[in-house]
Enzyme design. Structure first.
Site: not given
Length: 245
Positions: A14, A37, A58, A89-91, A119, A173
């Site tokens: 995260p 990213d 992105k 980022g995350g998974d 995640t 998001m």
């Protein structure tokens, strides 16, 4: 040029650098090149000091690298470097466009390995001390997003039927779309006092937690530019003796 490299899709987690997996950190230290990213922090990039670093960020609503170009860069890097890392980022397997990158690499005959990451929904539950499931209250959870690329309008969710039927909803998001989600849930008969927890910049020094209701969420969110996660459901009800955030 012959393909000699291997690509690793690694989940950065995260945000906090110490929440990446041990395996992910080890591969970052060994990487020749890292394509990262927009959600990857400078502290995370410090784990791959020896690697060439390529930003392929992105972010919704901002100018960013097209996915087709990222796919091409991954293939080209695998033709030049032995150890290539795509850091997400995350998974990588959840809202990370991994399917598109996997297909491009597989079509080019490039070996790929995937290293899972924490995640954000799981990290957010921990940060807020708010389990996403609760015995007798919530036994199902759905992760969803309404975000889509500007050139993919056919993927945009529309109407109440697009919302998952579940006890706890987690919208990734969700900064700009959360109000519309709340309005649709209210129209479906969900109670206005339904608990909502919003977390911005989860696990980072500037983390911010907001607690409100479904009716309050329908009026919109006052958030900055960081990633926002919205959790909705009865399981998010604050406990009687729960410590303040």
């Amino acid at each position: 040029m012959p393909v000699v490299g291997k690509v690793y899709l690694i989940g950065a987690g995260p945000g906090a650098a110490d929440l990446i997996t041990v395996r992910g950190a080890r591969l970052l230290a060994q990487a020749d090149v890292v394509l990262y990213d927009a959600l990857v922090t400078p502290e995370m990039l410090a784990l791959c000091e020896r690697a060439e670093k390529i930003s392929v960020g992105k972010r919704s609503g901002q100018r960013s690298t097209a996915q087709a170009i990222i796919n091409q860069q991954l293939v080209e890097c695998a033709q030049r470097f032995e150890t290539v890392v795509r850091l997400k980022g995350g998974d990588p397997m959840l809202f990370g466009r991994a399917d598109e990158e996997l297909r491009a690499l597989e079509e080019a005959g490039i070996e790929v390995d995937i290293v899972p990451g924490i995640t954000t929904a799981v990290a957010a539950a921990a940060a807020t001390r708010q389990p996403l499931t609760k015995r007798g209250v919530a036994r199902s959870v759905a992760f969803f997003t309404s975000s889509t690329a500007p050139d993919e309008p056919e993927h945009r969710s529309a109407g109440p039927a697009a919302l998952p039927a579940t006890d706890t909803m987690v919208q990734y998001m969700g900064g700009r779309e959360a109000a519309a989600t709340a309005e649709r849930l209210l129209a479906l008969g969900r109670r206005p006092e339904l608990p909502v927890v919003v977390i911005e910049n989860c696990s980072r020094p500037d983390q911010r937690i907001l607690r409100l209701t479904l009716s309050g969420l329908a009026h919109g969110l006052d958030t900055a530019n960081g990633p926002v996660l919205v959790m909705i459901g009865e399981a998010l009800q604050r406990r009687a003796h729960q410590a303040p955030d």
